[in-house]
Design a protein around this motif. Structure first.
Motif, short mmCIF file in Angstrom:
data_model
loop_
_atom_site.label_atom_id
_atom_site.label_comp_id
_atom_site.label_asym_id
_atom_site.label_seq_id
_atom_site.Cartn_x
_atom_site.Cartn_y
_atom_site.Cartn_z
N TYR A 99 0.84 -1.21 0.07
CA TYR A 99 0.01 0.06 0.01
C TYR A 99 1.06 1.19 0.02
O TYR A 99 0.53 2.31 -0.53
CB TYR A 99 -1.01 0.05 1.31
N ASP A 146 -5.50 -0.02 -5.45
CA ASP A 146 -6.48 -0.94 -5.13
C ASP A 146 -5.60 -2.08 -4.89
O ASP A 146 -4.89 -2.31 -5.72
CB ASP A 146 -7.76 -0.69 -5.90
N ARG A 196 -6.49 -6.38 -4.11
CA ARG A 196 -7.60 -7.29 -3.82
C ARG A 196 -6.81 -8.50 -3.48
O ARG A 196 -6.30 -8.77 -4.43
CB ARG A 196 -8.65 -7.35 -4.79
#
Length: 158
Positions: A127, A134, A136
């Motif tokens: 991050y 994003d 996932r």
């Protein structure tokens, strides 16, 4: 390089056992040891045999988490691809990385000791990488098939 039936047999045997002796390999593919060695070297020089390695059982060495992670990047960040590609080379947790089609830009395969280690990797490295928009994650619950072996039947033109 055009592969013949003997080359395919050599590749099949080496994928099953990369430590097989040249003599054993020659016996299995019905060649003399010198002819067999010559063919193996040609396959290596042509880049068909990329390298040899030991396959380690990740769970047996304490890597409990196996995850596939889709990463989507912000396209307004300069050199987002170059920066991300360079960063992921420094992360030992990433054992595979791919540019993919679809909603995400990358698919990563990540190995971690446990969920805490995985969480730290995602929050402190992934991050914090410039341009990441994003993430996932898909945690593997059970592996049904996992191989690097390429079926030689796929290499034969129909």
């Amino acid at each position: 390089m055009q592969l013949d039936a003997t080359d395919l047999k050599i590749l099949q045997q080496l994928q099953a056992d990369g430590r097989i002796s040249n003599q054993e390999l020659a016996d299995k593919v019905f060649l003399s040891p010198s002819s067999c060695l010559r063919r193996v070297r040609m396959l290596e020089e042509a880049g068909i045999i990329h390298h040899y390695c030991a396959v380690i059982d990740a769970a047996a060495v304490g890597l409990e988490v196996d995850a596939f992670v889709q990463v989507t990047m912000r396209r307004d960040v300069e050199q987002w691809h170059e920066n991300f590609s360079q960063a992921l080379q420094q992360w030992p947790e990433v054992i595979g990385s791919y540019i993919i089609t679809g909603d995400a830009n990358y698919l990563l395969r990540v190995r971690a000791r446990n969920l805490k280690h995985y969480s730290t990797f995602v929050l402190e490295r992934l991050y914090k990488t410039t341009g990441v928009l994003d993430i996932r994650s898909n945690i593997v619950l059970q592996t049904l098939k996992d191989t690097q072996q390429i079926a030689t039947s796929l290499l034969v033109a129909e």
